[in-house]
Design a protein around this motif. Structure first.
Motif, short mmCIF file in Angstrom:
data_model
loop_
_atom_site.label_atom_id
_atom_site.label_comp_id
_atom_site.label_asym_id
_atom_site.label_seq_id
_atom_site.Cartn_x
_atom_site.Cartn_y
_atom_site.Cartn_z
N MET A 1 -21.06 29.06 -3.86
CA MET A 1 -20.18 28.92 -2.72
C MET A 1 -20.92 28.09 -1.67
O MET A 1 -21.87 27.42 -2.00
CB MET A 1 -19.81 30.30 -2.17
CG MET A 1 -19.17 31.24 -3.19
SD MET A 1 -17.84 30.59 -4.18
CE MET A 1 -16.54 30.42 -3.02
N HIS A 2 -20.49 28.15 -0.45
CA HIS A 2 -21.13 27.35 0.56
C HIS A 2 -21.58 28.25 1.70
O HIS A 2 -21.19 29.38 1.80
CB HIS A 2 -20.22 26.25 1.08
CG HIS A 2 -18.77 26.63 1.05
ND1 HIS A 2 -17.97 26.30 0.00
CD2 HIS A 2 -18.02 27.32 1.90
CE1 HIS A 2 -16.75 26.77 0.23
NE2 HIS A 2 -16.77 27.39 1.36
N GLY A 3 -22.46 27.74 2.53
CA GLY A 3 -23.05 28.50 3.61
C GLY A 3 -24.50 28.14 3.72
O GLY A 3 -24.99 27.26 3.00
N PRO A 4 -25.25 28.80 4.61
CA PRO A 4 -26.66 28.50 4.75
C PRO A 4 -27.42 28.76 3.43
O PRO A 4 -27.11 29.70 2.70
CB PRO A 4 -27.13 29.48 5.84
CG PRO A 4 -25.89 29.91 6.53
CD PRO A 4 -24.78 29.81 5.55
N ALA A 5 -28.41 27.92 3.16
CA ALA A 5 -29.14 28.02 1.89
C ALA A 5 -29.85 29.37 1.75
O ALA A 5 -29.86 29.96 0.67
CB ALA A 5 -30.15 26.87 1.78
N GLN A 6 -30.46 29.87 2.83
CA GLN A 6 -31.16 31.15 2.75
C GLN A 6 -30.21 32.28 2.39
O GLN A 6 -30.53 33.13 1.56
CB GLN A 6 -31.88 31.50 4.07
CG GLN A 6 -33.00 30.58 4.42
CD GLN A 6 -32.54 29.40 5.26
OE1 GLN A 6 -31.36 29.20 5.51
NE2 GLN A 6 -33.49 28.60 5.71
N ALA A 7 -29.04 32.28 3.00
CA ALA A 7 -28.05 33.31 2.69
C ALA A 7 -27.59 33.18 1.25
O ALA A 7 -27.38 34.18 0.55
CB ALA A 7 -26.86 33.22 3.64
N GLY A 8 -27.44 31.95 0.79
CA GLY A 8 -27.05 31.73 -0.60
C GLY A 8 -28.08 32.27 -1.57
O GLY A 8 -27.74 32.92 -2.57
N TRP A 9 -29.36 32.03 -1.28
CA TRP A 9 -30.41 32.53 -2.17
C TRP A 9 -30.49 34.05 -2.15
O TRP A 9 -30.74 34.68 -3.18
CB TRP A 9 -31.76 31.92 -1.81
CG TRP A 9 -31.88 30.52 -2.31
CD1 TRP A 9 -32.00 29.39 -1.56
CD2 TRP A 9 -31.86 30.08 -3.67
NE1 TRP A 9 -32.05 28.29 -2.37
CE2 TRP A 9 -31.97 28.69 -3.67
CE3 TRP A 9 -31.74 30.75 -4.89
CZ2 TRP A 9 -31.99 27.94 -4.85
CZ3 TRP A 9 -31.76 30.01 -6.06
CH2 TRP A 9 -31.88 28.63 -6.03
N LEU A 10 -30.29 34.65 -0.97
CA LEU A 10 -30.28 36.11 -0.90
C LEU A 10 -29.12 36.68 -1.70
O LEU A 10 -29.25 37.69 -2.39
CB LEU A 10 -30.21 36.58 0.56
CG LEU A 10 -31.48 36.39 1.37
CD1 LEU A 10 -31.22 36.72 2.84
CD2 LEU A 10 -32.61 37.24 0.82
N LEU A 11 -27.98 36.02 -1.62
CA LEU A 11 -26.80 36.45 -2.38
C LEU A 11 -27.05 36.31 -3.88
O LEU A 11 -26.70 37.19 -4.66
CB LEU A 11 -25.59 35.64 -1.94
CG LEU A 11 -24.22 36.13 -2.33
CD1 LEU A 11 -24.00 37.55 -1.84
CD2 LEU A 11 -23.16 35.20 -1.76
N VAL A 12 -27.68 35.21 -4.28
CA VAL A 12 -28.02 35.01 -5.69
C VAL A 12 -28.95 36.12 -6.16
O VAL A 12 -28.75 36.72 -7.23
CB VAL A 12 -28.66 33.62 -5.92
CG1 VAL A 12 -29.27 33.51 -7.31
CG2 VAL A 12 -27.63 32.53 -5.71
N ALA A 13 -29.98 36.42 -5.37
CA ALA A 13 -30.94 37.46 -5.76
C ALA A 13 -30.28 38.83 -5.85
O ALA A 13 -30.51 39.58 -6.81
CB ALA A 13 -32.09 37.51 -4.75
N LEU A 14 -29.44 39.17 -4.88
CA LEU A 14 -28.74 40.44 -4.89
C LEU A 14 -27.84 40.58 -6.12
O LEU A 14 -27.87 41.59 -6.82
CB LEU A 14 -27.91 40.60 -3.61
CG LEU A 14 -27.02 41.84 -3.53
CD1 LEU A 14 -27.87 43.08 -3.35
CD2 LEU A 14 -26.03 41.69 -2.40
N CYS A 15 -27.06 39.54 -6.39
CA CYS A 15 -26.12 39.60 -7.51
C CYS A 15 -26.85 39.60 -8.85
O CYS A 15 -26.45 40.32 -9.77
CB CYS A 15 -25.13 38.45 -7.43
SG CYS A 15 -24.02 38.57 -6.02
N ALA A 16 -27.92 38.83 -8.97
CA ALA A 16 -28.68 38.80 -10.22
C ALA A 16 -29.38 40.14 -10.45
O ALA A 16 -29.41 40.64 -11.59
CB ALA A 16 -29.69 37.66 -10.21
N ALA A 17 -29.92 40.74 -9.40
CA ALA A 17 -30.57 42.05 -9.55
C ALA A 17 -29.54 43.11 -9.94
O ALA A 17 -29.80 43.96 -10.80
CB ALA A 17 -31.27 42.45 -8.25
N THR A 18 -28.37 43.06 -9.33
CA THR A 18 -27.31 44.00 -9.67
C THR A 18 -26.86 43.81 -11.11
O THR A 18 -26.69 44.77 -11.86
CB THR A 18 -26.13 43.83 -8.70
OG1 THR A 18 -26.60 44.07 -7.38
CG2 THR A 18 -25.02 44.80 -9.00
#
Length: 185
Positions: A1-18
């Motif tokens: 999706m779009h948004g700040p890169a740091q937020a995107g990476w945190l979202l990727v990490a959260l979803c991948a961990a889940t």
């Protein structure tokens, strides 16, 4: 999706961990638990892929159509499973939300790189309300409940695959991630 890169990476990490924990839950002794964990793993990893910042991966239009097809198939499978268990209705809404986001990104492929909007505001708002309610209800369910004392040795030991509080925490985190993804749409 779009948004700040740091937020995107945190979202990727959260979803991948889940998604990874959901793969562990697929080792449960209960078939219903394994099936639900599989659906949630697909959702977690799919959300992680879709949340990759545009600077790293700007998928072509066909990739978004692929996401829509995968989650469309998951939605149909979940619709069939919802006949037996109403919890699958939440999975159905989640899969449909993923189809909606992928279709919106396919319709406006430059929106990923330009941080533009791509969805219908009314549908996005309805999905945001649903997932906000789901997150609130899930959060309340995680509150500690009074535990009755048991005799020593009388308790049962559960493995990682059968820890209901961790499964509920995963569902809560995926609901929060879904809100974040919908907000950037």
């Amino acid at each position: 999706m779009h948004g700040p890169a740091q937020a995107g990476w945190l979202l990727v990490a959260l979803c991948a961990a889940t998604g990874s924990y959901c793969l562990l839950r697929m080792r449960s002794r209960l078939e219903a638990q394994r099936r639900t964990a599989g659906e949630e793993a697909l959702m977690g990893f799919g959300m992680a892929l879709m949340a990759l910042p545009a600077a790293v991966l700007a998928p072509p239009r066909w990739a978004w159509l692929g996401y829509a097809a995968v989650f469309g198939a998951a939605a149909l499978r979940t619709l069939w499973a919802a006949r037996r268990n109403r919890h699958h209705l939440h999975h159905l809404v989640g899969a449909c939300a993923m189809v909606y986001m992928a279709a919106a990104m396919a319709a406006t492929p430059t929106a990923h790189a330009e941080h533009g909007g791509g969805g219908t505001p009314a549908l996005t708002g309805a999905l945001l309300l649903y997932f906000a309610g789901y997150v609130l209800v899930s959060g309340v369910r995680l509150l500690p409940a009074p535990v009755l004392a048991t005799a020593e040795g009388g308790g049962t030991v559960t493995g990682w695959a059968d820890r209901t509080e961790l499964a509920m925490a995963c569902r809560l985190s995926m609901g929060i991630a879904m809100i974040a993804m919908l907000l950037t749409l």
